[in-house]
Enzyme design. Structure first.
Site, PDB file in Angstrom:
ATOM      1  N   ASN A 150     -35.528  26.266 -28.098  1.00 43.38           N
ATOM      2  CA  ASN A 150     -34.152  26.478 -29.059  1.00 43.38           C
ATOM      3  C   ASN A 150     -33.930  27.750 -29.827  1.00 43.38           C
ATOM      4  O   ASN A 150     -32.725  28.059 -29.793  1.00 43.38           O
ATOM      5  CB  ASN A 150     -34.201  25.345 -30.120  1.00 43.38           C
ATOM      6  CG  ASN A 150     -35.631  25.482 -31.119  1.00 43.38           C
ATOM      7  OD1 ASN A 150     -36.513  26.413 -30.886  1.00 43.38           O
ATOM      8  ND2 ASN A 150     -35.505  25.147 -32.424  1.00 43.38           N
ATOM      9  N   GLU A 248     -46.138  24.595 -35.742  1.00 40.74           N
ATOM     10  CA  GLU A 248     -45.014  24.524 -36.195  1.00 40.74           C
ATOM     11  C   GLU A 248     -44.081  23.594 -35.616  1.00 40.74           C
ATOM     12  O   GLU A 248     -43.646  23.699 -34.266  1.00 40.74           O
ATOM     13  CB  GLU A 248     -44.155  25.791 -36.306  1.00 40.74           C
ATOM     14  CG  GLU A 248     -43.322  26.179 -37.222  1.00 40.74           C
ATOM     15  CD  GLU A 248     -41.987  25.376 -37.368  1.00 40.74           C
ATOM     16  OE1 GLU A 248     -42.041  24.409 -37.400  1.00 40.74           O
ATOM     17  OE2 GLU A 248     -41.065  25.984 -37.217  1.00 40.74           O
ATOM     18  N   CYS A 282     -35.377  23.141 -35.749  1.00 39.06           N
ATOM     19  CA  CYS A 282     -36.289  22.342 -36.434  1.00 39.06           C
ATOM     20  C   CYS A 282     -35.738  21.885 -37.978  1.00 39.06           C
ATOM     21  O   CYS A 282     -36.369  20.790 -38.576  1.00 39.06           O
ATOM     22  CB  CYS A 282     -37.676  22.534 -35.983  1.00 39.06           C
ATOM     23  SG  CYS A 282     -37.919  24.485 -36.865  1.00 39.06           S
ATOM     24  N   GLU A 461     -46.696  29.974 -41.566  1.00 42.47           N
ATOM     25  CA  GLU A 461     -46.352  31.493 -41.197  1.00 42.47           C
ATOM     26  C   GLU A 461     -45.491  32.095 -41.956  1.00 42.47           C
ATOM     27  O   GLU A 461     -44.837  31.413 -42.901  1.00 42.47           O
ATOM     28  CB  GLU A 461     -45.897  31.143 -39.624  1.00 42.47           C
ATOM     29  CG  GLU A 461     -46.849  30.513 -38.685  1.00 42.47           C
ATOM     30  CD  GLU A 461     -46.457  30.507 -37.189  1.00 42.47           C
ATOM     31  OE1 GLU A 461     -45.102  30.865 -37.082  1.00 42.47           O
ATOM     32  OE2 GLU A 461     -47.243  30.411 -36.244  1.00 42.47           O
TER      33      GLU A 461
HETATM   34  O1  TXE Z   1     -40.888  20.797 -26.720  1.00 43.05           O
HETATM   35  P1  TXE Z   1     -42.500  21.078 -26.172  1.00 43.05           P
HETATM   36  P2  TXE Z   1     -39.671  20.656 -25.788  1.00 43.05           P
HETATM   37  C1  TXE Z   1     -39.040  19.242 -30.649  1.00 43.05           C
HETATM   38  C2  TXE Z   1     -37.816  18.483 -30.337  1.00 43.05           C
HETATM   39  C3  TXE Z   1     -37.616  18.576 -28.871  1.00 43.05           C
HETATM   40  C4  TXE Z   1     -38.995  18.170 -28.522  1.00 43.05           C
HETATM   41  C5  TXE Z   1     -39.410  18.588 -27.042  1.00 43.05           C
HETATM   42  O2  TXE Z   1     -37.752  17.181 -30.857  1.00 43.05           O
HETATM   43  O3  TXE Z   1     -36.911  17.377 -28.252  1.00 43.05           O
HETATM   44  O4  TXE Z   1     -39.760  19.311 -29.573  1.00 43.05           O
HETATM   45  O5  TXE Z   1     -38.855  19.775 -26.837  1.00 43.05           O
HETATM   46  C6  TXE Z   1     -44.966  24.232 -24.164  1.00 43.05           C
HETATM   47  N1  TXE Z   1     -49.952  22.789 -23.685  1.00 43.05           N
HETATM   48  N2  TXE Z   1     -38.740  20.545 -30.805  1.00 43.05           N
HETATM   49  O6  TXE Z   1     -39.689  20.034 -24.570  1.00 43.05           O
HETATM   50  O7  TXE Z   1     -42.699  20.385 -24.835  1.00 43.05           O
HETATM   51  C7  TXE Z   1     -43.817  24.140 -23.402  1.00 43.05           C
HETATM   52  O8  TXE Z   1     -43.648  24.973 -22.032  1.00 43.05           O
HETATM   53  C8  TXE Z   1     -49.215  24.124 -24.031  1.00 43.05           C
HETATM   54  C9  TXE Z   1     -39.015  21.115 -32.170  1.00 43.05           C
HETATM   55  O9  TXE Z   1     -39.263  22.080 -25.613  1.00 43.05           O
HETATM   56  O10 TXE Z   1     -43.414  20.941 -27.238  1.00 43.05           O
HETATM   57  C10 TXE Z   1     -42.963  25.038 -24.452  1.00 43.05           C
HETATM   58  O11 TXE Z   1     -43.234  26.539 -24.432  1.00 43.05           O
HETATM   59  N3  TXE Z   1     -47.819  24.111 -24.183  1.00 43.05           N
HETATM   60  C11 TXE Z   1     -39.210  22.645 -32.037  1.00 43.05           C
HETATM   61  C12 TXE Z   1     -43.486  24.883 -25.983  1.00 43.05           C
HETATM   62  O12 TXE Z   1     -44.742  24.266 -25.438  1.00 43.05           O
HETATM   63  C13 TXE Z   1     -47.198  23.242 -23.707  1.00 43.05           C
HETATM   64  C14 TXE Z   1     -38.375  23.410 -31.092  1.00 43.05           C
HETATM   65  C15 TXE Z   1     -42.722  23.915 -26.545  1.00 43.05           C
HETATM   66  O13 TXE Z   1     -42.287  22.623 -25.514  1.00 43.05           O
HETATM   67  C16 TXE Z   1     -47.698  22.040 -23.494  1.00 43.05           C
HETATM   68  C17 TXE Z   1     -38.170  22.686 -29.976  1.00 43.05           C
HETATM   69  C18 TXE Z   1     -49.008  21.785 -23.108  1.00 43.05           C
HETATM   70  N4  TXE Z   1     -49.831  20.819 -22.745  1.00 43.05           N
HETATM   71  C19 TXE Z   1     -38.175  21.520 -29.771  1.00 43.05           C
HETATM   72  N5  TXE Z   1     -46.800  21.169 -22.978  1.00 43.05           N
HETATM   73  C20 TXE Z   1     -39.257  23.174 -33.638  1.00 43.05           C
HETATM   74  N6  TXE Z   1     -40.014  22.544 -34.431  1.00 43.05           N
HETATM   75  O14 TXE Z   1     -38.563  24.368 -33.869  1.00 43.05           O
HETATM   76  C21 TXE Z   1     -45.601  21.844 -23.263  1.00 43.05           C
HETATM   77  N7  TXE Z   1     -45.908  23.079 -23.642  1.00 43.05           N
END
Ligand code: TXE
Length: 480
Positions: A150, A248, A282, A461
């Site tokens: 994001n 986070e 978020c 953080e």
């Molecule tokens: O998140 P992911 P996504 C929330 C929001 C969104 C949901 C999914 O609800 O719909 O999360 O988003 C990496 N081990 N937020 O699909 O999958 C992935 O490649 C290690 C809130 O983007 O959690 C990416 O680099 N890493 C949020 C990162 O994790 C892994 C902002 C985030 O991806 C992994 C964005 C694994 N097993 C989405 N699997 C906020 N709080 O700001 C995935 N990743």
């Protein structure tokens, strides 16, 4: 077709398996570049490089590391326009937003921690003349910094700056959905002469790259921003290995408007909190609680405000909203809106995909959506949607709104709008959130502890909290 490369041991290199994933431009729905589909081999190579680099980097002076971060910031600044365009193209957000938020914040992150490290200090505990204790703060080793799509360059720099400032080396894993600015940043590192292996950036799919990184025995510290389910998964890997972990995660943040609030200001903030970055922050205020005395008037004003938002080409200066990040994500948001209708929600505005003309007709645009009539306990008001969707709910008094605000599993942020300062303090103290704003939203001082309660994460953080997280305290007791 532009090819993104991994940045390992100071070089831009192809993934070892030679495989790539498509990278889409959300504003057109078309593939415009490819990103390495890396795996455990690339992670092993990156961790090895980071480990070797750690031996020297961890011994450098704070001044040297500070100067290096400032150099990165200065070179990044020279490329600001390129980064703004790249961030917008990769993520779908308006260029104006990237210019106002993402790039300035990436520069500030680097400069803030370059300065913070020079002002850091550690504790001394005096035992009344019998002994003194002093606490060393030492770097930990190779840090994994995993960030979401994001706010790509903003979140990447937010993590790597304190990790590097404190003397750790880093293997970063940006989101595979928005890898471009991390790739451009690796070029900045080369231009700045960052010693090889100090920062490594490995691109690729979440699990395929993430699991070997977080489970790597030579990576003792993990900082993650992303979804709650991924956070849970990472925690299940790192906890038995006793790694230091900062999470986070998501939020379902309440925005509370009392009847004595400054009306115009709170309408304007409610709209910004719901729709900025297409609702993909978020900290977005996706549950809007409005006091029943002003509910109808506020609702009308919000609809009027949101209907003036211009959804369009992220490149044009007059677009307030761009595209959401991916086709999957767009479909998820649209299905949540359908679910809201099935649950009895009334769509007051939007609720549909927006089809633009020409090159943009396959882009992932969603009209800003306002829904009313949903029970505060229903799935739509409990689960994160992460799109331009806000649910509005009337309330009658403080007690009721506190119960509703605290009813979700999340606890990231909240906003309270009232001109009664005692009420503001009273309610703020009772809301289960790590970050609370009164009469504002998204006003950030980088020194504050930032993070969430409950399922919104663990750890904080920001400022000295980040410097503490990326260092290990070691107490030394001297008998006098
Ligand atoms: O998140 P992911 P996504 C929330 C929001 C969104 C949901 C999914 O609800 O719909 O999360 O988003 C990496 N081990 N937020 O699909 O999958 C992935 O490649 C290690 C809130 O983007 O959690 C990416 O680099 N890493 C949020 C990162 O994790 C892994 C902002 C985030 O991806 C992994 C964005 C694994 N097993 C989405 N699997 C906020 N709080 O700001 C995935 N990743």
């Amino acid at each position: 077709m532009k090819k993104i490369l991994n940045y390992i041991d100071g070089e831009l290199i192809e993934p070892i398996n030679g495989e790539y994933l498509d990278n889409f431009n959300p504003s057109t729905g078309k593939v415009y570049s490819v990103v390495p589909d890396s795996d455990h081999d690339d992670i092993n190579k990156a961790v090895k490089a980071a480990q070797i680099a750690y031996n020297e980097w961890s011994q450098t002076s704070k001044e040297y590391r500070s100067e290096m971060l400032l150099k990165l910031a200065n070179i990044l600044e020279l490329h600001t326009q390129e980064f703004i365009e790249a961030e917008s193209k990769d993520n779908g957000k308006p260029e104006t937003l990237a210019a106002k938020v993402d790039l300035p914040r990436a520069l500030t992150n680097l400069r803030f921690f370059a300065s913070a490290i020079l002002h850091d200090s550690s504790e001394m505990h005096d035992m009344d003349g019998e002994a003194i204790n002093y606490t060393l703060r030492q770097p930990i080793g190779v840090a994994a910094c995993i960030s979401a799509w994001n706010l790509p360059i903003y979140l990447l720099t937010w993590k790597i700056a304190p990790a590097l400032a404190t003397g750790n080396t880093v293997v970063a894993k940006p989101s595979e959905i928005t890898p471009m600015t991390a790739y451009l940043f690796s070029k900045v590192c080369i231009e700045a002469g960052l010693p090889k292996g100090v920062l490594n950036i490995v691109h690729g799919a979440g699990k395929k790259v993430g699991d070997p990184l977080t489970s790597h025995p030579d990576v003792p510290v993990v900082s993650f921003t992303g979804g709650t389910a991924t956070g849970q998964h990472i925690s299940s890997i790192t906890s038995p290995m006793f790694k230091k972990l900062s999470l986070e995660l998501g939020g379902k943040n309440p925005n509370i408007i009392f009847d004595d609030a400054d009306f115009e200001k709170s309408v304007s903030f409610a709209s910004r909190a719901a729709f900025t970055n297409q609702g993909q922050i978020c900290l977005c205020g996706s549950r809007l609680f409005i006091h029943e005395k002003i509910y109808e008037k506020f609702k009308k004003a919000l609809i009027q405000k949101a209907s003036k938002l211009n959804i369009g080409n992220p490149r044009s200066a007059d677009s307030n909203l761009g595209a959401v990040v991916s086709k999957d994500h767009m479909n998820k948001i649209l299905s949540k809106i359908k679910e809201a209708e099935k649950l009895g929600g009334k769509i007051l505005l939007g609720g549909t995909r927006k089809i633009l003309q020409g090159d943009l007709k396959e882009g992932y645009y969603i009209n800003p959506t306002i829904i009313e009539g949903l029970d505060y306990k229903c799935s739509i008001n409990q689960e994160e949607i992460f799109g331009p969707v806000v649910s509005i709910i009337p309330f009658k008094d403080e007690e009721q709104v506190i119960t509703m605000a605290n009813s979700t599993k999340y606890g990231l942020s909240a906003s309270i709008f009232t001109e009664n300062i005692s009420k503001a303090h009273r309610v703020a103290a009772k809301i289960d959130s790590g970050v609370i704003w009164i009469n504002t939203w998204l006003l950030r001082d980088l020194r504050i502890p930032f993070g969430g309660m409950k399922h919104s994460g663990i750890g904080r953080e920001g400022g000295f909290n980040s410097l503490r997280f990326f260092t290990e305290p070691k107490n030394i007791c001297i008998k006098l």
